[in-house]
Design a protein around this motif. Structure first.
Motif, PDB file in Angstrom:
ATOM      1  N   ILE A 164      -2.313  -1.775  -5.721  1.00 38.97           N
ATOM      2  CA  ILE A 164      -1.295  -0.671  -6.778  1.00 38.97           C
ATOM      3  C   ILE A 164       0.085  -1.774  -6.572  1.00 38.97           C
ATOM      4  O   ILE A 164       0.757  -2.086  -5.284  1.00 38.97           O
ATOM      5  CB  ILE A 164      -1.700   0.800  -5.370  1.00 38.97           C
ATOM      6  CG1 ILE A 164      -2.898   1.121  -5.258  1.00 38.97           C
ATOM      7  CG2 ILE A 164      -0.565   1.629  -6.291  1.00 38.97           C
ATOM      8  CD1 ILE A 164      -3.227   2.663  -4.500  1.00 38.97           C
ATOM      9  N   GLU A 205       4.162   2.340  -8.871  1.00 41.27           N
ATOM     10  CA  GLU A 205       2.764   3.196  -8.815  1.00 41.27           C
ATOM     11  C   GLU A 205       2.943   3.978  -7.670  1.00 41.27           C
ATOM     12  O   GLU A 205       2.719   4.837  -7.509  1.00 41.27           O
ATOM     13  CB  GLU A 205       1.337   2.576  -8.605  1.00 41.27           C
ATOM     14  CG  GLU A 205      -0.082   3.562  -9.176  1.00 41.27           C
ATOM     15  CD  GLU A 205       0.145   4.247 -10.031  1.00 41.27           C
ATOM     16  OE1 GLU A 205      -0.818   5.389 -10.397  1.00 41.27           O
ATOM     17  OE2 GLU A 205       0.194   4.158 -11.087  1.00 41.27           O
ATOM     18  N   LYS A 206       2.764   2.996  -6.579  1.00 41.12           N
ATOM     19  CA  LYS A 206       2.953   3.616  -5.984  1.00 41.12           C
ATOM     20  C   LYS A 206       4.131   5.290  -5.146  1.00 41.12           C
ATOM     21  O   LYS A 206       4.424   6.022  -5.059  1.00 41.12           O
ATOM     22  CB  LYS A 206       3.021   2.644  -3.885  1.00 41.12           C
ATOM     23  CG  LYS A 206       2.190   2.073  -3.907  1.00 41.12           C
ATOM     24  CD  LYS A 206       2.894   1.240  -2.848  1.00 41.12           C
ATOM     25  CE  LYS A 206       1.425   0.237  -2.691  1.00 41.12           C
ATOM     26  NZ  LYS A 206       2.007  -1.098  -1.108  1.00 41.12           N
ATOM     27  N   HIS A 242       5.280   6.446  -8.229  1.00 38.75           N
ATOM     28  CA  HIS A 242       4.731   7.610  -9.195  1.00 38.75           C
ATOM     29  C   HIS A 242       3.934   8.576  -8.140  1.00 38.75           C
ATOM     30  O   HIS A 242       4.332   9.813  -7.955  1.00 38.75           O
ATOM     31  CB  HIS A 242       4.126   7.072 -10.116  1.00 38.75           C
ATOM     32  CG  HIS A 242       4.010   8.300 -10.615  1.00 38.75           C
ATOM     33  ND1 HIS A 242       4.901   8.427 -11.908  1.00 38.75           N
ATOM     34  CD2 HIS A 242       2.497   8.047 -11.712  1.00 38.75           C
ATOM     35  CE1 HIS A 242       3.963   9.310 -13.197  1.00 38.75           C
ATOM     36  NE2 HIS A 242       2.395   9.757 -12.514  1.00 38.75           N
ATOM     37  N   ARG A 243       3.098   8.039  -7.532  1.00 40.13           N
ATOM     38  CA  ARG A 243       2.544   8.773  -6.035  1.00 40.13           C
ATOM     39  C   ARG A 243       3.619   9.433  -5.535  1.00 40.13           C
ATOM     40  O   ARG A 243       2.410  10.880  -5.030  1.00 40.13           O
ATOM     41  CB  ARG A 243       1.550   8.199  -5.853  1.00 40.13           C
ATOM     42  CG  ARG A 243       0.578   7.148  -6.654  1.00 40.13           C
ATOM     43  CD  ARG A 243      -0.913   6.670  -6.227  1.00 40.13           C
ATOM     44  NE  ARG A 243      -1.728   6.275  -6.834  1.00 40.13           N
ATOM     45  CZ  ARG A 243      -2.913   5.485  -6.825  1.00 40.13           C
ATOM     46  NH1 ARG A 243      -2.912   5.595  -5.649  1.00 40.13           N
ATOM     47  NH2 ARG A 243      -3.803   5.308  -7.232  1.00 40.13           N
ATOM     48  N   GLU A 244       4.041   9.088  -4.848  1.00 37.04           N
ATOM     49  CA  GLU A 244       4.755   9.513  -3.577  1.00 37.04           C
ATOM     50  C   GLU A 244       5.939  10.661  -4.907  1.00 37.04           C
ATOM     51  O   GLU A 244       5.478  11.954  -3.513  1.00 37.04           O
ATOM     52  CB  GLU A 244       5.536   8.257  -2.515  1.00 37.04           C
ATOM     53  CG  GLU A 244       5.369   7.574  -1.938  1.00 37.04           C
ATOM     54  CD  GLU A 244       4.590   8.577  -0.920  1.00 37.04           C
ATOM     55  OE1 GLU A 244       5.030   9.516  -0.385  1.00 37.04           O
ATOM     56  OE2 GLU A 244       3.633   8.685  -0.547  1.00 37.04           O
ATOM     57  N   LYS A 289       5.228  12.190  -7.001  1.00 39.15           N
ATOM     58  CA  LYS A 289       4.042  13.278  -7.003  1.00 39.15           C
ATOM     59  C   LYS A 289       3.730  14.086  -6.248  1.00 39.15           C
ATOM     60  O   LYS A 289       3.383  15.169  -6.060  1.00 39.15           O
ATOM     61  CB  LYS A 289       2.636  12.944  -8.059  1.00 39.15           C
ATOM     62  CG  LYS A 289       1.990  14.071  -8.767  1.00 39.15           C
ATOM     63  CD  LYS A 289       2.389  14.326 -10.027  1.00 39.15           C
ATOM     64  CE  LYS A 289       1.350  15.352 -11.077  1.00 39.15           C
ATOM     65  NZ  LYS A 289       1.668  15.672 -11.960  1.00 39.15           N
ATOM     66  N   ARG A 290       3.293  13.217  -4.811  1.00 37.14           N
ATOM     67  CA  ARG A 290       3.178  13.876  -3.547  1.00 37.14           C
ATOM     68  C   ARG A 290       4.185  15.313  -3.209  1.00 37.14           C
ATOM     69  O   ARG A 290       3.520  16.749  -2.761  1.00 37.14           O
ATOM     70  CB  ARG A 290       2.859  12.935  -2.754  1.00 37.14           C
ATOM     71  CG  ARG A 290       2.013  13.970  -1.190  1.00 37.14           C
ATOM     72  CD  ARG A 290       1.575  12.889   0.081  1.00 37.14           C
ATOM     73  NE  ARG A 290       2.890  11.822  -0.026  1.00 37.14           N
ATOM     74  CZ  ARG A 290       3.531  12.088   0.777  1.00 37.14           C
ATOM     75  NH1 ARG A 290       3.353  13.103   1.567  1.00 37.14           N
ATOM     76  NH2 ARG A 290       4.587  11.455   1.155  1.00 37.14           N
ATOM     77  N   ASN A 342       4.171  17.938  -5.552  1.00 37.90           N
ATOM     78  CA  ASN A 342       3.019  19.095  -5.202  1.00 37.90           C
ATOM     79  C   ASN A 342       3.097  19.626  -3.867  1.00 37.90           C
ATOM     80  O   ASN A 342       2.992  20.830  -3.831  1.00 37.90           O
ATOM     81  CB  ASN A 342       1.948  18.270  -4.977  1.00 37.90           C
ATOM     82  CG  ASN A 342       1.434  17.726  -6.956  1.00 37.90           C
ATOM     83  OD1 ASN A 342       1.815  18.408  -7.143  1.00 37.90           O
ATOM     84  ND2 ASN A 342       0.747  16.350  -6.588  1.00 37.90           N
TER      85      ASN A 342
END
Length: 251
Positions: A138, A142-143, A145-147, A149-150, A153
């Motif tokens: 990853i 991307e990491k 982006h995921r953070e 997104k998290r 949420n």
């Protein structure tokens, strides 16, 4: 040169021992040693008729084709008698992890049934397609982006919780207001009723006082009349008696 995958949990130190008995006969259609040890041993165990009561192929409804899934029928027997043939460890969770690592999927919750598109009865030549999943690399973006997104949420969940709590508070305040208004109306009604009762008693008392005053006046008038009417004859009688007495004395 043929290289076997020895990086899995059921490899290296876990291999060897009694499990080698299952590999006594080379698998037809597959070059010996070309398969990952876990896949090789699992296929031999599932095909072993002596352990069908413990683990075996699940019969396929299409008789013309072989089974495409296997099931563990007796978990305790599998852990104690079959799993040691595949590994020195009796850790069933490690076995399940290996199934997941190679892409096996659980087919039924009623029993421990698993399947893989390249793991089929009578088709060992397909096993070469069963590959161990590689960890995906990853990127930093991307990491990140995921953070993000998290966090988004998590923020949405907190907003939803706050909205629910606010609605609860508003509803509670509204209910309290209605209760206080009802109590205020009840208290006012009680006070008004009490005032009316006192007012009615005051009118009655005034009427009673008026009546009593009238009766007292009437009685006083009667006594006065009576006293006046009885006093005049008495005086006349006394005057006559006195006059007669004086006449007698003069004679």
């Amino acid at each position: 040169m043929v290289v076997s995958d020895l990086s899995e949990g059921f490899s290296s130190g876990d291999e060897g021992g009694d499990g080698d008995e299952l590999l006594a006969e080379p698998m037809r259609g597959v070059r010996n040693g070309a398969l990952p040890p876990f896949v090789n041993k699992l296929y031999n165990v599932v095909c072993n008729k002596e352990t069908d009561s413990i683990i075996s192929w699940v019969p396929n409804l299409d008789i013309s084709d072989g089974a495409k899934s296997f099931a563990i029928w007796n978990i305790d027997e599998f852990i104690n008698n079959v799993l040691p043939l595949m590994s020195k460890s009796k850790n069933f969770d490690s076995f399940i992890t290996q199934l997941n690592n190679y892409g096996f999927k659980k087919m039924s919750w009623d029993c421990r049934e698993y399947a893989h598109e390249w793991f089929q009865e009578g088709k060992p030549h397909l096993l070469k397609n069963v590959k161990r999943r590689r960890k995906q690399t990853i990127s930093e973006s991307e990491k990140l982006h995921r953070e993000i997104k998290r966090f988004e949420n998590a923020s949405k969940e907190q907003d939803n919780e706050l909205n629910v709590f606010k609605a609860y508070i508003d509803n509670t305040i509204s209910n309290q207001k209605r209760i206080l208004q009802t109590m205020a109306r009840a208290i006012k009604s009680t006070i008004d009723h009490h005032h009316q009762v006192r007012k009615m008693h005051g009118v009655e008392n005034n009427n009673d006082a008026t009546q009593n005053s009238t009766l007292a006046g009437q009685q006083s008038h009667k006594r006065k009349v009576l006293s006046e009417s009885s006093f005049a004859p008495s005086c006349e009688i006394q005057a006559e008696d006195k006059s007669a007495k004086n006449t007698t004395e003069n004679n």
